[in-house]
Design a protein around this motif. Structure first.
Motif: not given
Length: 315
Positions: A266-280
């Motif tokens: 939601a934050l990275s791909e749709v809203a376009g916020y920079d440098d959002v990472r997933l802690y898998a």
């Protein structure tokens, strides 16, 4: 060729479909596709686009021409389903689906609820990290497709294996070591995607109760209306209302990286916020390493709650 004629052609010929490369993503492509938009793309580009179902009852019905790759194939086993699998395993899975790095690929979940969306988001994140360039999720999943009155099929599809070579990128990943470093340096935002009871240490699953030290709570379900993800403006409004700002680095986590994948997407791909990472690996790995927690009950309270949970499971 329309989706309906594509389904007829599939019935009259083999289901082994070779891929042809597109120079760029299809017209109308975006990370989050509506059913009508996907239908139009498939009508125009047909077999150049790969559609993959990952949850639901594939044999009972799916998008015509779509393949099947169960979510469990993309996850690890207990004690931490969020742990990364060997890259050679994933490469073999992608090849079997006939996907090349430049194959536009749509991941489709059943559309049961917001949690189900997390499966698609996690697979999207994995494929992006492996090097697949053009990816999308179907908003509302297969349920949304059916509700829109679009064609369905029950015949399984298989594909000519690709020669895809996986090259893992950590650009969208935060490891346990990364989280510890960001905590020490400050300036990053740690976002707990779980419901408030998990964040506050009242409820726990897989991991010990509590949350990562310094984290904020932004529950994954905040970005949904029913089983549908809201648009970019709503995502930004929800995030800002929760006190989220576009930090230098943002790390999304949960128990095992499933709900967290929703916030990441939601934050990275749709809203376009920079440098959002997933802690898998998320809390399952973090708490196993005895790292600092917030909202962690003391040992007596923890033992009491654990006993209460065990007793309640007997009745």
């Amino acid at each position: 060729m329309t989706i309906r004629s594509l389904a007829l052609a599939t019935a009259l010929t083999t289901t082994l479909v070779p891929m042809t490369a597109l120079a760029e993503a299809p017209d109308g492509w975006s990370p989050l596709l509506e059913p009508a938009t996907l239908a139009a793309i498939l009508d125009e580009y047909g077999d150049d686009v790969r559609v993959i179902h990952i949850t639901g009852e594939y044999e009972a019905g799916h998008i015509p021409g779509a393949g099947w790759s169960p979510y469990a194939t993309w996850r690890s086993d207990m004690p931490n389903p969020g742990a990364l699998r060997d890259i050679n395993h994933w490469q073999a899975v992608v090849r079997e689906l006939g996907i090349e790095a430049d194959t536009p690929t749509v991941i489709v979940h059943a559309g049961r609820d917001a949690t189900d969306f997390g499966a698609a988001a996690r697979v999207y994140w994995t494929l992006k990290s492996l090097g697949v360039e053009d990816l999308a999720l179907l908003n509302g999943g297969y349920a949304g497709w059916v509700a829109a009155g679009l064609p369905q099929d029950t015949r399984p599809a298989s594909f000519f294996p690709s020669e895809f070579t996986a090259h893992w990128s950590d650009d969208w990943r935060a490891s346990t070591e990364t989280v510890a470093r960001l905590q020490a340096e400050g300036g990053a935002t740690l976002l707990d995607a779980r419901p408030a009871d998990f964040f506050e240490g009242v409820t726990w699953s897989v991991a010990a109760p509590g949350t990562i030290h310094g984290a904020r709570n932004l529950e994954y379900s905040s970005f949904f209306e029913g089983n549908r993800l809201v648009g970019s403006e709503r995502i930004r409004a929800v995030a800002e209302a929760a006190g989220y700002t576009d930090a230098t680095t943002t790390v999304s986590f949960c128990n095992t990286g499933h709900w967290a994948a929703i916030n990441w997407f939601a934050l990275s791909e749709v809203a376009g916020y920079d440098d959002v990472r997933l802690y898998a690996e998320s809390m399952a790995e973090y708490t196993a390493q005895d790292l600092p927690l917030d909202h962690a009950p003391n040992r007596l309270v923890y033992a009491y709650r654990a006993a209460a949970r065990w007793i309640s499971g007997l009745f």
